[in-house]
Design a protein around this motif. Structure first.
Motif, PDB file in Angstrom:
ATOM      1  N   SER A  49     -29.835 -13.112  33.853  1.00 37.55           N
ATOM      2  CA  SER A  49     -28.822 -13.960  33.206  1.00 37.55           C
ATOM      3  C   SER A  49     -29.483 -14.868  32.175  1.00 37.55           C
ATOM      4  O   SER A  49     -29.177 -16.063  32.085  1.00 37.55           O
ATOM      5  CB  SER A  49     -28.078 -14.788  34.255  1.00 37.55           C
ATOM      6  N   GLU A  80     -26.852 -12.485  44.043  1.00 43.21           N
ATOM      7  CA  GLU A  80     -25.928 -11.369  43.908  1.00 43.21           C
ATOM      8  C   GLU A  80     -25.543 -10.888  45.298  1.00 43.21           C
ATOM      9  O   GLU A  80     -26.393 -10.438  46.065  1.00 43.21           O
ATOM     10  CB  GLU A  80     -26.574 -10.229  43.116  1.00 43.21           C
ATOM     11  N   ASN A  83     -15.092 -14.992  45.927  1.00 42.81           N
ATOM     12  CA  ASN A  83     -15.903 -16.206  45.893  1.00 42.81           C
ATOM     13  C   ASN A  83     -15.076 -17.400  46.374  1.00 42.81           C
ATOM     14  O   ASN A  83     -13.926 -17.578  45.959  1.00 42.81           O
ATOM     15  CB  ASN A  83     -16.396 -16.475  44.472  1.00 42.81           C
ATOM     16  N   MET A  86     -18.947 -20.800  34.788  1.00 42.22           N
ATOM     17  CA  MET A  86     -18.024 -19.658  34.782  1.00 42.22           C
ATOM     18  C   MET A  86     -17.258 -19.591  33.458  1.00 42.22           C
ATOM     19  O   MET A  86     -17.029 -18.494  32.929  1.00 42.22           O
ATOM     20  CB  MET A  86     -17.040 -19.769  35.946  1.00 42.22           C
ATOM     21  N   TRP A 118     -19.594 -18.189  30.937  1.00 43.45           N
ATOM     22  CA  TRP A 118     -19.763 -16.750  31.135  1.00 43.45           C
ATOM     23  C   TRP A 118     -18.560 -15.982  30.580  1.00 43.45           C
ATOM     24  O   TRP A 118     -18.718 -14.929  29.938  1.00 43.45           O
ATOM     25  CB  TRP A 118     -19.929 -16.432  32.621  1.00 43.45           C
ATOM     26  N   ALA A 119     -17.342 -16.477  30.855  1.00 45.05           N
ATOM     27  CA  ALA A 119     -16.132 -15.800  30.374  1.00 45.05           C
ATOM     28  C   ALA A 119     -16.136 -15.730  28.839  1.00 45.05           C
ATOM     29  O   ALA A 119     -15.782 -14.698  28.249  1.00 45.05           O
ATOM     30  CB  ALA A 119     -14.886 -16.522  30.878  1.00 45.05           C
ATOM     31  N   ALA A 164     -18.805 -13.167  27.897  1.00 48.69           N
ATOM     32  CA  ALA A 164     -18.364 -11.809  28.210  1.00 48.69           C
ATOM     33  C   ALA A 164     -17.381 -11.304  27.162  1.00 48.69           C
ATOM     34  O   ALA A 164     -17.415 -10.132  26.766  1.00 48.69           O
ATOM     35  CB  ALA A 164     -17.731 -11.766  29.601  1.00 48.69           C
ATOM     36  N   SER A 200     -22.614  -9.244  30.591  1.00 50.55           N
ATOM     37  CA  SER A 200     -23.573  -9.912  31.482  1.00 50.55           C
ATOM     38  C   SER A 200     -22.996 -10.051  32.888  1.00 50.55           C
ATOM     39  O   SER A 200     -21.785 -10.168  33.077  1.00 50.55           O
ATOM     40  CB  SER A 200     -23.915 -11.306  30.954  1.00 50.55           C
ATOM     41  N   ARG A 201     -23.882 -10.043  33.868  1.00 54.71           N
ATOM     42  CA  ARG A 201     -23.447 -10.146  35.255  1.00 54.71           C
ATOM     43  C   ARG A 201     -22.741 -11.478  35.504  1.00 54.71           C
ATOM     44  O   ARG A 201     -23.209 -12.530  35.087  1.00 54.71           O
ATOM     45  CB  ARG A 201     -24.658 -10.012  36.181  1.00 54.71           C
ATOM     46  N   GLU A 202     -21.613 -11.425  36.189  1.00 58.01           N
ATOM     47  CA  GLU A 202     -20.841 -12.632  36.488  1.00 58.01           C
ATOM     48  C   GLU A 202     -21.605 -13.501  37.480  1.00 58.01           C
ATOM     49  O   GLU A 202     -22.190 -12.991  38.435  1.00 58.01           O
ATOM     50  CB  GLU A 202     -19.486 -12.245  37.071  1.00 58.01           C
ATOM     51  N   ASP A 241     -22.491 -15.700  40.634  1.00 61.37           N
ATOM     52  CA  ASP A 241     -22.062 -15.497  42.026  1.00 61.37           C
ATOM     53  C   ASP A 241     -22.357 -16.781  42.800  1.00 61.37           C
ATOM     54  O   ASP A 241     -23.502 -17.201  42.914  1.00 61.37           O
ATOM     55  CB  ASP A 241     -22.850 -14.326  42.630  1.00 61.37           C
TER      56      ASP A 241
END
Length: 961
Positions: free
Chosen positions: A806, A837, A846, A861, A864-865, A868, A879-881, A883
């Motif tokens: 990340s 993860e 979650n 978050m 990230w959104a 993404a 990219s990996r969300e 966790d």
């Protein structure tokens, strides 16, 4: 029943010189007397012509194999080398010669491995051979003698040194890449190609690989990017491997004696030249018939086999039951086939196998061996916190070891795994139940390898083992210098065909495939050091590009074949009533709209429920719309608790039931329909009180919400679905009697069209795909302020120093101040979302994290959104969300909690963590925090240091040393 073939050569007692051809550590080759006079003469000439090799040979307690001499000779002559050989063949000798040559010539050698456990093992081996003063170790969280002339390290450490221009690279003459085939790994493999491409041209490369079927292709690429490279391939197993199957409690040879692949010569024969042993075929047919008959009888008899008296006593129809793990081990023990490794593709399965052994009377060690085991365990576990022993399952683990049994998997505490490895290599543990991670590099050979199943879970679904995976796993069988033969045993179960096992055991097609792709960190580092154009040219030199270009002709031919197939099939979809493809498009649109509508409706209902429940007050009357508690109810306690992730109101219903409800009891909004007056104290456990409250609800005259909605209007989505359904019914093809047949051909043709289009894109973009991907990444980084043309901005320089999956999200969190002003424990929790993860098989929704960490994670978050969305716009891998599953557990630990409390916090968050998992994730959080220290402003850097100190206590501190 199989003939007993187990034979053993005497092992060499510790401290005594090895006889010719036998090494104390088990790594030997055939002794000199097995060679003809002419062969001995030629070998002596070869060795004499290479003085360094001659000196090295004298230090070996065995005669070098031909492939080992070829690899060492290439290194002494200044060439790089790729050595491919089966597990246990002794290819590490080539890497050890590279170390010997560097020390003898005043140079420097780095020895890289894919995992820390293998690095630790190799470090100990090299210290024993060359002295601790000449050997160092670097594994991220461990640094020992890092300026030594020989340094063992994980591959990621070397990659980071290359990008940072470490002064320790000065004088580097050779790099050994053990388990180089690991570059095929989806997640970490690209690091290996980065290292190969970035190493200075004058540094020799010694690549050590398991046998792969495209070694020449891989060697051809190394020749292009590293210069003169010798490829040495040896398919000879030094210890022949007998393939067997266990049916019930009986062992059978898999192949006929005259076609046993690997028996005698150790070479694999083509699958067409091997035959399944007839006795095995008969045994499997009989077992399968018994199983099928018993299954059919149970179906007809409602669960009891035909002829089984009531109560289950007496005679009965045989039915298949897998032999217990204890029975399997006892059978192997009676045949002299221990020590054994049983591969079980599940951590829980490994632990359950050990538990079965503990519940039995199985004991595989003598009293003297038991005392030696106890001494090793006491020495290894001396520093374990006593308060954590119960949580760690220490007593059960020790009891199993003292019976000669152990598990080995990634969920175990590293100290436990290392102890198992030490005891197994010493011959004190006789049976290990392991996941496939044991097959990677760690020196734990056995006399026998057992496979319970030929199917494993790969993180997304259950898939069959490949021939390469089968070979890697069974390659553990046969200890060189101890065993004359190794044994691979597959347990039969209904549906397992011996021919399938024979195909796995005899097939040689397991090619090495690159997983290389540019990342954000790689993009900024390449741009900083080379510039954009040179970076693109470097990517075009990758093994991924090499393989892509080589496959263009094959893909083009496949396009032609698929087009011919489509042309011949397209008429079969024709319908005389209308256009089948138009009808198929309508059905597809309808299916997509129904799925999207259902998902949107469910999400909207969940959101509305959560919002309304949070607004309820004592005395509010609500409606439970469905389920056993359906009807009106009055709220006694809203159930809002900041410490709990969910809201659970306490109610009394009009049907006189009292209890707490959850979000699952509602579907959609939960508005207050009215209010009734309640006494200050309500004893809802009293039947009379519940009766009175129920009467008050009825007398209030409140109308249920479901009746009020009778006239609700149709939404736009519902209108679209209604129109699509009408269009499907009205289409001429809908009324065709052969509609399903037409659709089957239409769907087949559409799949062919999609496949052809995908292959065309690959063919068109193969030569520039990685370069184009780098351009798209650079465009996004420029847009977000990390790049300015060929120059890195200040934020870009930060990104260049973050080594994480990340990486860009971490850089964005730093830049936007997401982690500013967080106390250390809250910072640790917030940062954990970028590294943790959840395991796919146990992942749930979650649960929200409370407190300051929760606020920071919410901002993360949203970042990230946003990121993404930008990635999707540029056709980049998303990219990996983040966790949040580990956040509450690591915060509990950082606040000084015990291991038990931290694991309980993980469970409350929906995560089932073992102690080993917990330690591993803590170390990854510490690693990222450690990277942030030099990049953050002073206050945040101080918080990072404090967070690291807060995490490093107890078992985490013990394992970090």
């Amino acid at each position: 029943m199989a003939r007993s073939r187990v034979r053993s050569a005497p092992s060499v007692p510790a401290g005594e010189p090895a006889a010719a051809g036998v090494a104390a550590d088990g790594e030997i080759t055939y002794p000199d007397e097995h060679l003809s006079p002419a062969e001995r003469y030629q070998r002596s000439r070869d060795v004499a012509a290479h003085p360094l090799l001659a000196d090295f040979s004298v230090t070996r307690p065995f005669v070098l194999d031909e492939f080992q001499i070829d690899g060492c000779r290439a290194l002494e002559e200044g060439r790089s080398v790729l050595a491919c050989a089966p597990t246990g063949a002794g290819k590490t000798v080539v890497g050890e010669f590279a170390v010997h040559r560097a020390l003898a010539t005043g140079g420097k050698c780095f020895y890289t491995t894919p995992i820390k456990a293998l690095s630790n093992q190799k470090y100990n081996d090299l210290c024993a051979a060359h002295g601790a003063e000449n050997v160092g170790l670097l594994t991220g969280d461990t640094s020992i003698n890092s300026h030594a002339p020989v340094v063992v390290m994980t591959t990621e450490v070397l990659r980071n040194m290359l990008y940072a221009g470490s002064p320790d690279l000065a004088g580097l003459t050779a790099v050994v890449m053990d388990e180089i085939h690991y570059l095929a790994d989806k997640f970490r493999g690209p690091v290996w190609e980065e290292v190969i491409l970035h190493l200075p041209e004058d540094v020799q490369l010694a690549g050590l690989s398991a046998t792969v079927s495209n070694a020449e292709e891989f060697g051809g690429w190394l020749q292009q990017v590293r210069g003169d490279t010798t490829v040495v391939v040896d398919e000879h197993r030094p210890v022949p491997l007998w393939q067997q199957m266990m049916v019930g409690r009986r062992l059978y040879d898999l192949f006929s004696a005259d076609s046993q692949p690997g028996a005698g010569t150790g070479r694999r024969e083509p699958a067409a030249h091997v035959r399944i042993d007839p006795s095995l075929t008969r045994a499997v047919a009989e077992a399968d018939a018994r199983w099928t008959s018993g299954r059919d009888d149970r179906r007809r008899g409602g669960g009891r086999g035909r002829g089984v008296p009531r109560g289950g006593r007496g005679y009965h129809t045989p039915q298949w039951r897998p032999p217990s793990r204890v029975e399997v081990i006892e059978r192997l023990d009676s045949a002299g086939l221990l020590p054994a490794i049983t591969f079980i593709f599940s951590r829980a399965g490994c632990d359950a196998a050990v538990a079965q052994c503990l519940r039995s009377r199985l004991r595989l060690v003598t009293d003297e061996e038991r005392q030696r085991i106890r001494a090793v365990v006491d020495r290894r576990a001396a520093e374990l916190p006593e308060a954590d022993l119960g949580v760690l399952g220490f007593w059960e683990w020790r009891e199993a070891l003292e019976r000669g049994v152990a598990a080995h998997h990634a969920g175990m505490l590293p100290l436990f795994k290392q102890t198992v490895e030490e005891l197994f290599v010493a011959g004190l543990v006789k049976a290990v139940f392991a996941t496939e991670t044991l097959a990677l590099g760690i020196n734990m050979p056995a006399r026998t390898v057992v496979l319970e199943k030929l199917v494993k879970y790969n993180g997304e679904g259950h898939v069959d083992l490949t021939p390469g995976e089968y070979t890697q796993l069974t390659g553990r069988a046969g200890r060189r210098g101890i065993d004359i033969e190794g044994h691979a045993v597959v347990l039969w179960s209904p549906g397992v065909d011996p021919r399938q096992v024979g195909g796995l055991a005899s097939k040689r097609t397991y090619p090495l495939r690159s997983s290389f792709a540019p990342t954000y960190n790689m993009a900024v580092n390449l741009t900083e050091h080379l510039g954009r154009q040179a970076a693109k040219e470097l990517l075009q030199q990758s093994f991924a590009q090499y393989q892509a270009d080589a496959s263009v002709v094959g893909m083009a031919r496949q396009v032609q074949r698929s087009e011919r197939t489509m042309a011949s099939d397209i008429g079969k979809a024709d319908c005389d009533r209308g256009d089948t493809f138009e009808y198929l498009d309508l059905l597809t649109r309808l299916s997509t709209a129904e799925k999207a509508g259902a998902e949107a409706e469910a999400a909207e209902r969940r959101a509305a429920t959560a919002i309304d429940l949070s607004r309820l007050r004592r005395g509010d009357v609500v409606e439970v719309a469905h389920g056993r508690r359906a009807g009106l109810a009055v709220v006694l306690d809203p159930g809002v608790n900041p410490a709990e992730p969910t809201i659970r109101p306490l109610v009394v219903t009009a049907a006189r039931w009292a209890g707490r409800l959850s979000e699952a009891d509602f579907r959609g909004p939960v508005p207050a329909l009215g209010r009734i007056r309640l006494a200050k104290h309500v004893n809802y456990r009293s039947p009379q009180v519940r009766k009175d409250i129920a009467a008050s609800i009825r007398n209030a005259g409140i109308q249920p919400l479901s009746r009020r909605r009778a006239d609700s209007s149709t939404s736009a989505a519902e209108a679209e679905l209604t129109a699509l359904r009408a269009a499907v019914r009205a289409h001429p093809v809908h009324g065709c009697a052969d509609r399903d047949g037409h659709l089957q051909w239409a769907r087949r043709i559409r799949r062919l069209q999609d496949e052809i289009e995908q292959m065309r894109r690959k063919v068109d973009g193969a030569r520039h795909s990685l370069a184009d991907q780098l351009d798209r990444i650079a465009g996004l980084l420029t847009e977000r302020g990390f790049l300015d043309g060929d120059k890195l901005t200040a934020d870009g320089k930060t990104l260049a120093r973050i080594w994480s999956e990340s990486d860009l999200l971490a850089a964005e969190c730093l830049r936007t101040g997401v982690w500013d002003n967080l106390p250390p424990a809250e910072l640790v929790a917030a940062v954990s979302a970028l590294v943790y993860e959840s395991r796919r098989e146990q992942a749930g929704p979650n649960r929200p994290v409370r407190g300051p960490a929760g606020g920071a994670i919410g901002k993360t978050m949203r970042l990230w959104a946003e990121l993404a969305g930008a990635e999707r716009d540029r056709d980049l891998r998303v990219s990996r969300e983040p966790d949040v599953g580990f956040a509450t557990a690591v915060r509990e630990w950082a606040e000084g909690g015990t291991l038990g409390q931290a694991l309980d916090a993980a469970t409350a968050a929906g995560q089932e963590l073992s102690a080993g998992d917990f330690v591993r994730w803590c170390r990854q959080v510490v690693d990222l925090l450690d990277q942030l220290v030099p990049l953050a402003h002073p206050d945040l850097a101080d918080a990072c240091r404090a967070g690291i100190d807060a995490v490093r206590h107890g078992v985490v501190a013990l394992e970090a040393v």
